[in-house]
Motif scaffolding. Structure first.
Motif, PDB file in Angstrom:
ATOM      1  N   TYR A   1      28.606  27.860 -88.255  1.00  0.00           N
ATOM      2  CA  TYR A   1      27.172  28.172 -88.214  1.00  0.00           C
ATOM      3  C   TYR A   1      26.567  28.060 -89.615  1.00  0.00           C
ATOM      4  O   TYR A   1      25.520  27.434 -89.817  1.00  0.00           O
ATOM      5  CB  TYR A   1      26.959  29.574 -87.650  1.00  0.00           C
ATOM      6  CG  TYR A   1      25.507  29.952 -87.483  1.00  0.00           C
ATOM      7  CD1 TYR A   1      24.881  29.833 -86.246  1.00  0.00           C
ATOM      8  CD2 TYR A   1      24.750  30.424 -88.562  1.00  0.00           C
ATOM      9  CE1 TYR A   1      23.538  30.179 -86.081  1.00  0.00           C
ATOM     10  CE2 TYR A   1      23.413  30.771 -88.413  1.00  0.00           C
ATOM     11  CZ  TYR A   1      22.818  30.636 -87.168  1.00  0.00           C
ATOM     12  OH  TYR A   1      21.493  30.963 -87.019  1.00  0.00           O
ATOM     13  N   ILE A   2      27.242  28.659 -90.610  1.00  0.00           N
ATOM     14  CA  ILE A   2      26.752  28.601 -91.984  1.00  0.00           C
ATOM     15  C   ILE A   2      26.715  27.168 -92.479  1.00  0.00           C
ATOM     16  O   ILE A   2      25.739  26.737 -93.119  1.00  0.00           O
ATOM     17  CB  ILE A   2      27.630  29.478 -92.900  1.00  0.00           C
ATOM     18  CG1 ILE A   2      27.426  30.957 -92.559  1.00  0.00           C
ATOM     19  CG2 ILE A   2      27.317  29.222 -94.373  1.00  0.00           C
ATOM     20  CD1 ILE A   2      28.394  31.891 -93.270  1.00  0.00           C
ATOM     21  N   ALA A   3      27.788  26.411 -92.197  1.00  0.00           N
ATOM     22  CA  ALA A   3      27.832  25.013 -92.628  1.00  0.00           C
ATOM     23  C   ALA A   3      26.653  24.235 -92.057  1.00  0.00           C
ATOM     24  O   ALA A   3      26.008  23.436 -92.761  1.00  0.00           O
ATOM     25  CB  ALA A   3      29.151  24.373 -92.206  1.00  0.00           C
ATOM     26  N   ARG A   4      26.364  24.456 -90.792  1.00  0.00           N
ATOM     27  CA  ARG A   4      25.244  23.750 -90.161  1.00  0.00           C
ATOM     28  C   ARG A   4      23.930  24.088 -90.851  1.00  0.00           C
ATOM     29  O   ARG A   4      23.088  23.215 -91.076  1.00  0.00           O
ATOM     30  CB  ARG A   4      25.190  24.104 -88.673  1.00  0.00           C
ATOM     31  CG  ARG A   4      24.164  23.301 -87.899  1.00  0.00           C
ATOM     32  CD  ARG A   4      24.391  23.417 -86.398  1.00  0.00           C
ATOM     33  NE  ARG A   4      24.185  24.770 -85.904  1.00  0.00           N
ATOM     34  CZ  ARG A   4      25.152  25.582 -85.496  1.00  0.00           C
ATOM     35  NH1 ARG A   4      26.416  25.179 -85.524  1.00  0.00           N
ATOM     36  NH2 ARG A   4      24.880  26.791 -85.049  1.00  0.00           N
ATOM     37  N   ARG A   5      23.753  25.358 -91.211  1.00  0.00           N
ATOM     38  CA  ARG A   5      22.537  25.759 -91.908  1.00  0.00           C
ATOM     39  C   ARG A   5      22.486  25.182 -93.321  1.00  0.00           C
ATOM     40  O   ARG A   5      21.409  25.036 -93.907  1.00  0.00           O
ATOM     41  CB  ARG A   5      22.438  27.284 -91.964  1.00  0.00           C
ATOM     42  CG  ARG A   5      22.113  27.928 -90.619  1.00  0.00           C
ATOM     43  CD  ARG A   5      20.720  27.502 -90.145  1.00  0.00           C
ATOM     44  NE  ARG A   5      20.292  28.211 -88.948  1.00  0.00           N
ATOM     45  CZ  ARG A   5      20.475  27.775 -87.703  1.00  0.00           C
ATOM     46  NH1 ARG A   5      21.092  26.613 -87.505  1.00  0.00           N
ATOM     47  NH2 ARG A   5      20.054  28.470 -86.677  1.00  0.00           N
ATOM     48  N   LEU A   6      23.638  24.838 -93.895  1.00  0.00           N
ATOM     49  CA  LEU A   6      23.688  24.196 -95.205  1.00  0.00           C
ATOM     50  C   LEU A   6      23.542  22.681 -95.106  1.00  0.00           C
ATOM     51  O   LEU A   6      23.560  21.991 -96.134  1.00  0.00           O
ATOM     52  CB  LEU A   6      25.001  24.535 -95.914  1.00  0.00           C
ATOM     53  CG  LEU A   6      25.228  25.999 -96.313  1.00  0.00           C
ATOM     54  CD1 LEU A   6      26.577  26.168 -96.978  1.00  0.00           C
ATOM     55  CD2 LEU A   6      24.123  26.492 -97.231  1.00  0.00           C
ATOM     56  N   GLY A   7      23.425  22.185 -93.881  1.00  0.00           N
ATOM     57  CA  GLY A   7      23.264  20.749 -93.689  1.00  0.00           C
ATOM     58  C   GLY A   7      24.553  19.976 -93.539  1.00  0.00           C
ATOM     59  O   GLY A   7      24.561  18.740 -93.660  1.00  0.00           O
ATOM     60  N   VAL A   8      25.655  20.672 -93.269  1.00  0.00           N
ATOM     61  CA  VAL A   8      26.955  20.016 -93.105  1.00  0.00           C
ATOM     62  C   VAL A   8      27.343  20.060 -91.634  1.00  0.00           C
ATOM     63  O   VAL A   8      27.430  21.143 -91.039  1.00  0.00           O
ATOM     64  CB  VAL A   8      28.043  20.703 -93.962  1.00  0.00           C
ATOM     65  CG1 VAL A   8      29.396  20.028 -93.755  1.00  0.00           C
ATOM     66  CG2 VAL A   8      27.654  20.675 -95.435  1.00  0.00           C
ATOM     67  N   ALA A   9      27.563  18.907 -91.044  1.00  0.00           N
ATOM     68  CA  ALA A   9      27.914  18.823 -89.630  1.00  0.00           C
ATOM     69  C   ALA A   9      29.323  19.346 -89.388  1.00  0.00           C
ATOM     70  O   ALA A   9      30.176  19.340 -90.290  1.00  0.00           O
ATOM     71  CB  ALA A   9      27.806  17.375 -89.154  1.00  0.00           C
ATOM     72  N   ALA A  10      29.581  19.769 -88.154  1.00  0.00           N
ATOM     73  CA  ALA A  10      30.885  20.340 -87.805  1.00  0.00           C
ATOM     74  C   ALA A  10      32.027  19.375 -88.096  1.00  0.00           C
ATOM     75  O   ALA A  10      33.103  19.795 -88.542  1.00  0.00           O
ATOM     76  CB  ALA A  10      30.893  20.748 -86.333  1.00  0.00           C
ATOM     77  N   GLU A  11      31.792  18.085 -87.843  1.00  0.00           N
ATOM     78  CA  GLU A  11      32.868  17.112 -88.073  1.00  0.00           C
ATOM     79  C   GLU A  11      33.173  16.917 -89.557  1.00  0.00           C
ATOM     80  O   GLU A  11      34.197  16.318 -89.915  1.00  0.00           O
ATOM     81  CB  GLU A  11      32.513  15.769 -87.440  1.00  0.00           C
ATOM     82  CG  GLU A  11      31.222  15.158 -87.930  1.00  0.00           C
ATOM     83  CD  GLU A  11      30.041  15.515 -87.049  1.00  0.00           C
ATOM     84  OE1 GLU A  11      29.083  14.714 -87.030  1.00  0.00           O
ATOM     85  OE2 GLU A  11      30.089  16.568 -86.366  1.00  0.00           O
ATOM     86  N   ASP A  12      32.324  17.430 -90.429  1.00  0.00           N
ATOM     87  CA  ASP A  12      32.553  17.328 -91.870  1.00  0.00           C
ATOM     88  C   ASP A  12      33.064  18.631 -92.466  1.00  0.00           C
ATOM     89  O   ASP A  12      33.069  18.794 -93.684  1.00  0.00           O
ATOM     90  CB  ASP A  12      31.258  16.905 -92.579  1.00  0.00           C
ATOM     91  CG  ASP A  12      30.828  15.492 -92.198  1.00  0.00           C
ATOM     92  OD1 ASP A  12      31.705  14.627 -92.076  1.00  0.00           O
ATOM     93  OD2 ASP A  12      29.614  15.269 -92.001  1.00  0.00           O
TER      94      ASP A  12
END
Length: 279
Positions: free
Chosen positions: A71-82
């Motif tokens: 969730y945090i990664a997504r909010r930072l602009g990083v997709a789950a696959e990354d």
């Protein structure tokens, strides 16, 4: 510019420290390099704690900490696959973060003054409480005071037993194990009388074997689970805190807590935790 390689941020900060002779890297991390500029992230999580961070036979990780990290990664602009997950134990958290082997740590990582000298913490993303897990037939243990003179297991790198002995003045025999899953094995075999750590950790193990163990459910401390970040990365800390706020406000936190702990008798908190601050 976004950083594609997981060690770029930490390496840049460490190089600057070496050149300038600074005791920390806040001057560099706050302005020149931050995880908010990353295209990919490597996140350290537990690999043996059901409900929080557990590595499956296929090498995939699952649990509350894993979902919060995504969730945090997504909010930072990083997709789950990354997002790449790396399994670790409690004693490795600072080491892997400082060395740059991981960019971020979500691994039941309690925020403490000592750790804040080496790590910048976002959050907390959850405030757990220390409690006890005992064998189902141990009916004479109803609170931490009942552990006087008995053996308590903790994972290496944890402060759980010390909070009982030094914090509460209760004389227990501290038994260390490489991980909390090893502590659970010792409890099952009768080698120790109790395992004491955060109630989320204990609830996860209880859910896997409810017939063997009993959750005392009489908490005695607050454990603020922080997001471990490279020391001095204030921009990332602020972004993480914003993401955690959104996670509670949009109902995701409550949904995740119900998913992973809803079938236990654990009383969870679903309000936004009070943040520690990023300075």
């Amino acid at each position: 510019m976004r950083y594609r390689h997981r060690r770029t941020v930490a390496a840049a900060a460490l190089a600057a420290v070496a050149v300038l002779g600074l005791p920390g890297c806040s001057a560099v991390m706050g302005e020149e390099a931050s995880l908010v500029d990353a295209d990919s992230l490597t996140v350290g999580v537990k690999y043996d704690q059901p409900g929080l961070g557990l590595e499956g036979e296929d090498g995939e990780f699952s649990g509350f900490d894993v979902d919060v990290a995504l969730y945090i990664a997504r909010r930072l602009g990083v997709a789950a696959e990354d997002v790449e997950f790396v399994g670790l134990v409690s004693s490795e958290r600072e080491e892997k973060l400082i060395s740059g082997e991981v960019d971020m740590v979500l691994a039941t990582y309690s925020i403490t003054p000592a750790r804040k000298t080496q790590v910048t913490f976002g959050g907390p993303y959850y405030v757990a409480k220390q409690d006890l897990l005992v064998r189902a037939d141990a009916t004479d243990i109803e609170s931490v005071r009942d552990l006087e003179g008995r053996s308590v297991c903790q994972g290496e790198g944890s402060n759980s037993a010390r909070r009982i002995t030094e914090g509460l003045g209760i004389d227990v025999r501290q038994m260390d194990a490489p991980s909390y899953s090893a502590c659970i094995d010792r409890l099952r075999e009768g080698d120790v009388d109790a395992v004491s750590t955060d109630n989320l950790i204990l609830a996860g193990f209880l859910a896997e074997d409810p017939e063997a163990f009993r959750f005392v459910n009489n908490p005695f401390t607050d454990e603020k689970y922080g997001v471990g970040l490279p020391y001095g990365d204030v921009r990332a800390c602020e972004a993480v805190n914003k993401a955690v706020s959104e996670m509670y406000q949009d109902g995701t936190a409550e949904e995740l807590l119900d998913t992973w702990f809803g079938e236990t008798d654990l009383e969870v908190t679903t309000s936004v935790p009070q943040f520690e601050g990023c300075s």
